[in-house]
Design a protein around this motif. Structure first.
Motif, mmCIF file in Angstrom:
data_model
loop_
_atom_site.group_PDB
_atom_site.id
_atom_site.type_symbol
_atom_site.label_atom_id
_atom_site.label_comp_id
_atom_site.label_asym_id
_atom_site.label_seq_id
_atom_site.Cartn_x
_atom_site.Cartn_y
_atom_site.Cartn_z
ATOM 1 N N UNK A 1 74.381 -3.851 61.249
ATOM 2 C CA UNK A 1 75.592 -3.203 61.754
ATOM 3 C C UNK A 1 76.805 -3.720 61.001
ATOM 4 N N UNK A 2 77.695 -2.812 60.648
ATOM 5 C CA UNK A 2 78.916 -3.187 59.940
ATOM 6 C C UNK A 2 79.858 -3.979 60.851
ATOM 7 N N UNK A 3 79.903 -3.603 62.112
ATOM 8 C CA UNK A 3 80.813 -4.251 63.045
ATOM 9 C C UNK A 3 80.223 -5.586 63.509
ATOM 10 N N UNK A 4 80.984 -6.687 63.402
ATOM 11 C CA UNK A 4 80.432 -7.990 63.777
ATOM 12 C C UNK A 4 80.068 -8.115 65.261
ATOM 13 N N UNK A 5 80.816 -7.459 66.130
ATOM 14 C CA UNK A 5 80.490 -7.513 67.558
ATOM 15 C C UNK A 5 79.176 -6.796 67.834
ATOM 16 N N UNK A 6 79.002 -5.616 67.272
ATOM 17 C CA UNK A 6 77.750 -4.875 67.440
ATOM 18 C C UNK A 6 76.601 -5.677 66.841
ATOM 19 N N UNK A 7 76.833 -6.262 65.688
ATOM 20 C CA UNK A 7 75.802 -7.081 65.037
ATOM 21 C C UNK A 7 75.379 -8.229 65.959
ATOM 22 N N UNK A 8 76.343 -8.900 66.585
ATOM 23 C CA UNK A 8 76.041 -10.012 67.495
ATOM 24 C C UNK A 8 75.270 -9.538 68.730
ATOM 25 N N UNK A 9 75.718 -8.426 69.300
ATOM 26 C CA UNK A 9 75.030 -7.908 70.483
ATOM 27 C C UNK A 9 73.607 -7.460 70.146
ATOM 28 N N UNK A 10 73.419 -6.850 68.981
ATOM 29 C CA UNK A 10 72.064 -6.454 68.569
ATOM 30 C C UNK A 10 71.184 -7.671 68.316
ATOM 31 N N UNK B 1 69.223 1.576 65.027
ATOM 32 C CA UNK B 1 69.855 2.404 63.995
ATOM 33 C C UNK B 1 71.064 3.141 64.569
ATOM 34 N N UNK B 2 70.932 3.670 65.779
ATOM 35 C CA UNK B 2 72.055 4.367 66.405
ATOM 36 C C UNK B 2 73.208 3.402 66.683
ATOM 37 N N UNK B 3 72.895 2.229 67.221
ATOM 38 C CA UNK B 3 73.934 1.256 67.546
ATOM 39 C C UNK B 3 74.588 0.710 66.279
ATOM 40 N N UNK B 4 73.800 0.448 65.249
ATOM 41 C CA UNK B 4 74.334 -0.117 64.006
ATOM 42 C C UNK B 4 75.311 0.831 63.326
ATOM 43 N N UNK B 5 75.163 2.114 63.567
ATOM 44 C CA UNK B 5 76.029 3.111 62.935
ATOM 45 C C UNK B 5 77.320 3.338 63.713
ATOM 46 N N UNK B 6 77.481 2.645 64.834
ATOM 47 C CA UNK B 6 78.639 2.873 65.701
ATOM 48 C C UNK B 6 79.439 1.586 65.863
ATOM 49 N N UNK B 7 80.625 1.737 66.395
ATOM 50 C CA UNK B 7 81.464 0.591 66.720
ATOM 51 C C UNK B 7 81.361 0.280 68.205
ATOM 52 N N UNK B 8 81.805 -0.878 68.633
ATOM 53 C CA UNK B 8 81.674 -1.258 70.043
ATOM 54 C C UNK B 8 82.423 -0.334 71.004
#
Length: 175
Positions: free
Chosen positions: A11-20, A114-121
């Motif tokens: 995920x590009x977004x660090x928050x999403x990356x952390x949550x994933x 994949x869906x979450x990684x493509x989105x922002x928080x």
């Protein structure tokens, strides 16, 4: 059985990356709690309600990973239309291959990631099941990820207890 669940782009977004990453740890816990359990035991009802470990993993695949990410986050009409036609995800046919159930869980987790990684928080949810949950209590990807982390962790704990009841094995022992 506890190998990586997904090979999605990070995920590009660090928050999403952390949550994933936290969600991934809980998914590995689910699979690790079942590692080495024979097919017969995966199908054996554990509680008086009749659920089995295989049924719980099927529930996680269909009612958690697929439902929350593909239906609620992405608004996938095909998945939404199947909700009324789907049988009880907790029930698994006696001859169902546990390997296929575990593979389905991994596949649905990969789609979800994949869906979450493509989105922002702050990405808003595309669809909400009013008939199931009333007014929305989740509004964006952040809330959805926190919900799925909580549900997955809760069910990982259920699987810990089930495994100990089935064969005495404990997932994590801190002595």
């Amino acid at each position: 059985m506890t190998e990586a669940l997904t090979d999605h782009p990070i995920a590009a977004d660090p928050e999403v990356r952390s949550l994933l990453a936290v969600l991934g740890a809980q998914r590995r816990h689910v699979l690790g709690a079942l590692e080495g359990l024979p097919a017969e035991a995966l199908h054996r009802p554990v509680l008086p309600s009749g659920w089995s470990c295989a049924g719980l993993v099927r529930h996680l695949a269909l009612d958690v990973e697929r439902f929350w990410f593909q239906a609620v986050l992405a608004g996938d009409r095909t998945v939404i239309d199947l909700l009324d036609e789907e049988e009880d995800a907790w029930r698994v046919a006696p001859g169902a291959d546990p390997g296929e159930i575990l593979a389905r869980y991994r596949k649905e987790a990969a789609r979800a990631d994949a869906l979450a990684a493509a989105a922002g928080p702050d990405t808003p949810l595309a669809w909400w099941p009013h008939e199931l949950f009333g007014p929305p209590h989740l509004h964006d990807l952040r809330g959805l990820l926190l919900h799925v982390i909580t549900e997955t962790a809760c069910h990982a704990g259920h699987l810990d207890a089930a495994r100990e009841l089935l064969d005495g094995r404990q997932w994590l022992v801190l002595d």
